[in-house]
Design a protein around this motif. Structure first.
Motif, PDB file in Angstrom:
ATOM      1  N   LYS A   1      -5.097   0.299   7.040  1.00 38.12           N
ATOM      2  CA  LYS A   1      -4.373   1.440   6.482  1.00 38.12           C
ATOM      3  C   LYS A   1      -5.163   1.829   5.248  1.00 38.12           C
ATOM      4  N   TYR A   2      -5.336   3.137   5.033  1.00 34.14           N
ATOM      5  CA  TYR A   2      -6.204   3.592   3.954  1.00 34.14           C
ATOM      6  C   TYR A   2      -5.704   4.929   3.414  1.00 34.14           C
ATOM      7  N   ALA A   3      -5.913   5.136   2.125  1.00 32.14           N
ATOM      8  CA  ALA A   3      -5.655   6.431   1.492  1.00 32.14           C
ATOM      9  C   ALA A   3      -6.587   6.582   0.297  1.00 32.14           C
ATOM     10  N   LYS A   4      -6.839   7.830  -0.086  1.00 32.76           N
ATOM     11  CA  LYS A   4      -7.651   8.133  -1.271  1.00 32.76           C
ATOM     12  C   LYS A   4      -6.841   9.110  -2.111  1.00 32.76           C
ATOM     13  N   VAL A   5      -6.575   8.713  -3.367  1.00 34.04           N
ATOM     14  CA  VAL A   5      -5.708   9.495  -4.241  1.00 34.04           C
ATOM     15  C   VAL A   5      -6.303   9.552  -5.644  1.00 34.04           C
ATOM     16  N   LYS A   6      -6.264  10.756  -6.251  1.00 38.97           N
ATOM     17  CA  LYS A   6      -6.621  10.888  -7.667  1.00 38.97           C
ATOM     18  C   LYS A   6      -5.321  10.849  -8.447  1.00 38.97           C
ATOM     19  N   ASP A   7      -5.237   9.950  -9.417  1.00 40.33           N
ATOM     20  CA  ASP A   7      -3.987   9.801 -10.166  1.00 40.33           C
ATOM     21  C   ASP A   7      -3.839  10.886 -11.228  1.00 40.33           C
ATOM     22  N   ALA A   8      -2.733  10.833 -11.944  1.00 36.86           N
ATOM     23  CA  ALA A   8      -2.413  11.845 -12.951  1.00 36.86           C
ATOM     24  C   ALA A   8      -3.422  11.874 -14.103  1.00 36.86           C
ATOM     25  N   PHE A   9      -4.260  10.840 -14.229  1.00 33.50           N
ATOM     26  CA  PHE A   9      -5.236  10.765 -15.315  1.00 33.50           C
ATOM     27  C   PHE A   9      -6.657  11.035 -14.836  1.00 33.50           C
ATOM     28  N   GLY A  10      -6.796  11.448 -13.559  1.00 35.73           N
ATOM     29  CA  GLY A  10      -8.103  11.810 -13.026  1.00 35.73           C
ATOM     30  C   GLY A  10      -8.883  10.660 -12.419  1.00 35.73           C
ATOM     31  N   ILE A  11      -8.297   9.476 -12.325  1.00 37.52           N
ATOM     32  CA  ILE A  11      -8.973   8.324 -11.720  1.00 37.52           C
ATOM     33  C   ILE A  11      -8.725   8.359 -10.216  1.00 37.52           C
ATOM     34  N   ILE A  12      -9.795   8.169  -9.435  1.00 37.12           N
ATOM     35  CA  ILE A  12      -9.693   8.188  -7.975  1.00 37.12           C
ATOM     36  C   ILE A  12      -9.591   6.754  -7.465  1.00 37.12           C
ATOM     37  N   TRP A  13      -8.602   6.537  -6.597  1.00 33.72           N
ATOM     38  CA  TRP A  13      -8.323   5.213  -6.040  1.00 33.72           C
ATOM     39  C   TRP A  13      -8.495   5.231  -4.525  1.00 33.72           C
ATOM     40  N   ASP A  14      -9.249   4.259  -4.006  1.00 31.93           N
ATOM     41  CA  ASP A  14      -9.346   4.008  -2.564  1.00 31.93           C
ATOM     42  C   ASP A  14      -8.419   2.836  -2.287  1.00 31.93           C
ATOM     43  N   LEU A  15      -7.334   3.094  -1.575  1.00 33.91           N
ATOM     44  CA  LEU A  15      -6.353   2.064  -1.254  1.00 33.91           C
ATOM     45  C   LEU A  15      -6.621   1.579   0.163  1.00 33.91           C
ATOM     46  N   ASN A  16      -6.752   0.274   0.357  1.00 35.16           N
ATOM     47  CA  ASN A  16      -7.100  -0.262   1.667  1.00 35.16           C
ATOM     48  C   ASN A  16      -6.281  -1.508   1.948  1.00 35.16           C
ATOM     49  N   HIS A  17      -5.666  -1.532   3.136  1.00 37.24           N
ATOM     50  CA  HIS A  17      -4.972  -2.726   3.603  1.00 37.24           C
ATOM     51  C   HIS A  17      -5.507  -3.069   4.990  1.00 37.24           C
ATOM     52  N   PRO A  18      -6.357  -4.118   5.075  1.00 34.49           N
ATOM     53  CA  PRO A  18      -6.883  -4.516   6.377  1.00 34.49           C
ATOM     54  C   PRO A  18      -5.764  -5.048   7.267  1.00 34.49           C
ATOM     55  N   LYS A  19      -5.696  -4.549   8.476  1.00 36.48           N
ATOM     56  CA  LYS A  19      -4.680  -5.031   9.417  1.00 36.48           C
ATOM     57  C   LYS A  19      -5.220  -6.258  10.141  1.00 36.48           C
TER      58      LYS A  19
ATOM     59  N   ILE B   1       0.834  -1.204   0.000  1.00 37.45           N
ATOM     60  CA  ILE B   1       0.000   0.000   0.000  1.00 37.45           C
ATOM     61  C   ILE B   1       0.868   1.253   0.000  1.00 37.45           C
ATOM     62  N   GLN B   2       1.984   1.232   0.712  1.00 41.21           N
ATOM     63  CA  GLN B   2       2.882   2.389   0.745  1.00 41.21           C
ATOM     64  C   GLN B   2       3.476   2.646  -0.640  1.00 41.21           C
ATOM     65  N   LYS B   3       3.893   1.582  -1.317  1.00 40.93           N
ATOM     66  CA  LYS B   3       4.495   1.709  -2.646  1.00 40.93           C
ATOM     67  C   LYS B   3       3.488   2.300  -3.646  1.00 40.93           C
ATOM     68  N   ILE B   4       2.265   1.767  -3.637  1.00 41.72           N
ATOM     69  CA  ILE B   4       1.249   2.235  -4.579  1.00 41.72           C
ATOM     70  C   ILE B   4       0.818   3.665  -4.235  1.00 41.72           C
ATOM     71  N   TYR B   5       0.653   3.951  -2.959  1.00 43.34           N
ATOM     72  CA  TYR B   5       0.312   5.304  -2.520  1.00 43.34           C
ATOM     73  C   TYR B   5       1.376   6.309  -2.982  1.00 43.34           C
ATOM     74  N   ASN B   6       2.636   5.977  -2.758  1.00 42.68           N
ATOM     75  CA  ASN B   6       3.726   6.872  -3.163  1.00 42.68           C
ATOM     76  C   ASN B   6       3.705   7.122  -4.664  1.00 42.68           C
ATOM     77  N   ALA B   7       3.522   6.062  -5.444  1.00 44.17           N
ATOM     78  CA  ALA B   7       3.535   6.191  -6.899  1.00 44.17           C
ATOM     79  C   ALA B   7       2.355   7.030  -7.395  1.00 44.17           C
TER      80      ALA B   7
END
Length: 136
Positions: free
Chosen positions: A117-135, A92-98
């Motif tokens: 662990k969770y993050a929400k990021v819009k990528d360079a092409f306008g796609i929004i990603w919900d990143l989730n890693h259940p602990k 999740i950290q690697k993908i979030y950073n990228a």
């Protein structure tokens, strides 16, 4: 990564109504519905009945939905993101950073009240990603 990307629909206070409509149209069921008021999350009184998270399932059709936090704009047509489950904190950290390098961070990578662990990021092409890693 685990499974497929899941469509995540964002509404402006009418998620319950939309989910009921989808239930009528597709014949599925709403599962795991939780309001902001039920969650362990600081919430103003006017948001208590809004949906913080819900899932809809009908056979292989699966999607998630929520209402935006009060004051957060919802633009119809751009109110969908793709949620992915990740297998490790490193992944999740690697993908979030990228994604955040050339994108826009909506929610920093963080520990959440639902135990992930969770993050929400819009990528360079306008796609929004919900990143989730259940602990565990």
């Amino acid at each position: 990564m685990k499974g497929q990307a899941t469509p995540y629909l964002m509404f402006d206070g009418n998620a319950k109504e939309a989910l009921e409509y989808y239930r009528e149209v597709f014949g599925g069921e709403v599962i795991n519905l939780q309001t902001y008021g039920e969650a362990d999350y600081p919430t103003p009184p006017e948001a208590a009945d809004r949906i913080i998270h819900a899932q809809f399932k009908k056979d292989d059709l699966f999607l998630m939905a929520s209402d935006a936090f009060p004051g957060s704009p919802v633009t119809v047509g751009s109110n969908i993101s793709l949620a992915i489950e990740l297998e490790s904190e490193e992944e999740i950290q690697k993908i979030y950073n990228a994604l955040s390098e050339k994108g826009t961070v909506f929610m920093e990578l963080q520990d959440t009240f639902w135990g992930a662990k969770y993050a929400k990021v819009k990528d360079a092409f306008g796609i929004i990603w919900d990143l989730n890693h259940p602990k565990s």
